[in-house]
Scaffold this motif. Structure first.
Motif, PDB file in Angstrom:
ATOM      1  N   GLN A 168       9.774 -59.028  36.817  1.00 46.45           N
ATOM      2  CA  GLN A 168       8.267 -59.457  36.552  1.00 46.45           C
ATOM      3  C   GLN A 168       8.123 -60.784  36.697  1.00 46.45           C
ATOM      4  O   GLN A 168       7.541 -61.758  37.119  1.00 46.45           O
ATOM      5  CB  GLN A 168       7.600 -58.452  35.633  1.00 46.45           C
ATOM      6  CG  GLN A 168       6.248 -59.307  35.703  1.00 46.45           C
ATOM      7  CD  GLN A 168       5.402 -58.066  34.759  1.00 46.45           C
ATOM      8  OE1 GLN A 168       6.204 -57.307  34.023  1.00 46.45           O
ATOM      9  NE2 GLN A 168       4.737 -58.360  34.550  1.00 46.45           N
ATOM     10  N   ALA A 169       9.239 -61.661  35.730  1.00 51.46           N
ATOM     11  CA  ALA A 169       9.133 -63.497  35.181  1.00 51.46           C
ATOM     12  C   ALA A 169       9.854 -63.993  36.538  1.00 51.46           C
ATOM     13  O   ALA A 169       9.459 -64.693  37.053  1.00 51.46           O
ATOM     14  CB  ALA A 169      10.061 -62.939  34.178  1.00 51.46           C
ATOM     15  N   GLU A 192       8.888 -63.404  40.327  1.00 54.18           N
ATOM     16  CA  GLU A 192       7.927 -63.413  40.553  1.00 54.18           C
ATOM     17  C   GLU A 192       6.933 -64.160  40.064  1.00 54.18           C
ATOM     18  O   GLU A 192       6.296 -64.652  41.153  1.00 54.18           O
ATOM     19  CB  GLU A 192       7.584 -61.757  40.075  1.00 54.18           C
ATOM     20  CG  GLU A 192       5.955 -61.470  41.511  1.00 54.18           C
ATOM     21  CD  GLU A 192       6.651 -61.241  42.701  1.00 54.18           C
ATOM     22  OE1 GLU A 192       5.802 -60.599  43.819  1.00 54.18           O
ATOM     23  OE2 GLU A 192       7.837 -60.404  43.170  1.00 54.18           O
ATOM     24  N   GLU A 193       6.755 -64.126  38.683  1.00 54.51           N
ATOM     25  CA  GLU A 193       5.586 -64.859  37.855  1.00 54.51           C
ATOM     26  C   GLU A 193       6.126 -66.677  38.464  1.00 54.51           C
ATOM     27  O   GLU A 193       4.620 -67.169  38.854  1.00 54.51           O
ATOM     28  CB  GLU A 193       5.418 -65.192  36.792  1.00 54.51           C
ATOM     29  CG  GLU A 193       4.600 -63.052  36.431  1.00 54.51           C
ATOM     30  CD  GLU A 193       4.800 -62.791  35.398  1.00 54.51           C
ATOM     31  OE1 GLU A 193       4.718 -63.337  34.320  1.00 54.51           O
ATOM     32  OE2 GLU A 193       4.124 -61.759  34.638  1.00 54.51           O
ATOM     33  N   THR A 194       7.352 -67.069  38.144  1.00 54.40           N
ATOM     34  CA  THR A 194       7.318 -68.565  38.799  1.00 54.40           C
ATOM     35  C   THR A 194       7.490 -68.367  39.787  1.00 54.40           C
ATOM     36  O   THR A 194       7.554 -69.748  40.408  1.00 54.40           O
ATOM     37  CB  THR A 194       9.171 -67.725  38.101  1.00 54.40           C
ATOM     38  OG1 THR A 194       8.842 -67.481  36.312  1.00 54.40           O
ATOM     39  CG2 THR A 194       9.378 -69.433  38.294  1.00 54.40           C
ATOM     40  N   SER A 195       8.168 -67.444  40.899  1.00 54.15           N
ATOM     41  CA  SER A 195       8.078 -67.735  42.349  1.00 54.15           C
ATOM     42  C   SER A 195       7.086 -67.611  43.415  1.00 54.15           C
ATOM     43  O   SER A 195       6.410 -68.671  43.368  1.00 54.15           O
ATOM     44  CB  SER A 195       8.980 -66.339  43.025  1.00 54.15           C
ATOM     45  OG  SER A 195       9.653 -66.051  42.443  1.00 54.15           O
ATOM     46  N   ARG A 202       3.559 -68.868  40.678  1.00 50.04           N
ATOM     47  CA  ARG A 202       3.402 -69.892  40.260  1.00 50.04           C
ATOM     48  C   ARG A 202       2.167 -70.690  40.694  1.00 50.04           C
ATOM     49  O   ARG A 202       1.320 -71.137  40.643  1.00 50.04           O
ATOM     50  CB  ARG A 202       4.148 -70.475  39.649  1.00 50.04           C
ATOM     51  CG  ARG A 202       3.359 -71.203  37.545  1.00 50.04           C
ATOM     52  CD  ARG A 202       4.323 -72.119  37.682  1.00 50.04           C
ATOM     53  NE  ARG A 202       5.809 -72.588  37.933  1.00 50.04           N
ATOM     54  CZ  ARG A 202       6.548 -72.762  37.519  1.00 50.04           C
ATOM     55  NH1 ARG A 202       7.246 -72.093  36.075  1.00 50.04           N
ATOM     56  NH2 ARG A 202       7.916 -73.441  37.871  1.00 50.04           N
ATOM     57  N   GLU A 223      -3.513 -65.144  45.076  1.00 55.08           N
ATOM     58  CA  GLU A 223      -3.124 -64.081  45.366  1.00 55.08           C
ATOM     59  C   GLU A 223      -2.572 -63.700  46.789  1.00 55.08           C
ATOM     60  O   GLU A 223      -2.032 -63.125  47.057  1.00 55.08           O
ATOM     61  CB  GLU A 223      -4.138 -63.250  44.407  1.00 55.08           C
ATOM     62  CG  GLU A 223      -3.481 -61.455  44.381  1.00 55.08           C
ATOM     63  CD  GLU A 223      -4.650 -60.683  43.689  1.00 55.08           C
ATOM     64  OE1 GLU A 223      -4.573 -59.992  44.230  1.00 55.08           O
ATOM     65  OE2 GLU A 223      -5.508 -61.714  42.774  1.00 55.08           O
TER      66      GLU A 223
END
Length: 155
Positions: free
Chosen positions: A115-116, A118-121, A123, A127
């Motif tokens: 998840q981290a 994914e969030e960084t990628s 950013r 959506e």
């Protein structure tokens, strides 16, 4: 945008994919190192979280890595106490892979890491851009995997 070598100028998308894959793998590797895992081991664990007790051949097929890479990863993971490999009851030549308690305990940390990542990628993406990228990436992967390799065409 990074400088694209003149030789790669005819393939800007391919060069971008290369740069993306390299950056993503490096970031993932750093996150995995903090968990004492090597890149690719989390993919094997994810497959086992979904269905424990797979054969090495099934794991090999599901992650799409070569035999020696998977064997080496499974050996390292067994040495780390994450899984055990044992001969199948029906055929002693077939190795079945089972998670240990330590391996099962990695499920939540790996989900959080993923998840981290994914969030960084994502950013800098909306959506809609993120969804479009996923569709595009799978379309490119499909185009590449359905294309016969040149040596296969000439046979």
């Amino acid at each position: 945008m990074p400088h694209i070598p003149t030789t790669a100028a005819k393939g800007p998308m391919s060069y971008a994919i290369f740069q993306l894959a390299r950056a993503h793998r490096a970031h993932a590797a750093a996150l995995l190192r903090a968990m004492d895992l090597h890149p690719g081991q989390e993919l094997l664990l994810m497959q086992l979280f979904d269905r424990d007790g797979q054969t090495q051949s099934e794991l090999l097929e599901s992650v799409g890595l070569d035999h020696s890479t998977v064997s080496k990863s499974l050996r390292r993971m067994q040495d780390a106490g994450l899984l055990v490999r044992e001969p199948a009851a029906h055929d002693r030549r077939v190795m079945v892979v089972h998670l240990t308690d330590k391996g099962r305990s990695m499920r939540e940390p790996i989900a959080a890491l993923w998840q981290a990542l994914e969030e960084t990628s994502a950013r800098n993406l909306s959506e809609q851009q993120a969804e479009s990228f996923v569709d595009t990436a799978y379309a490119i992967a499909e185009a590449l995997s359905s294309r016969a390799l040149p040596q296969e065409e000439s046979e």
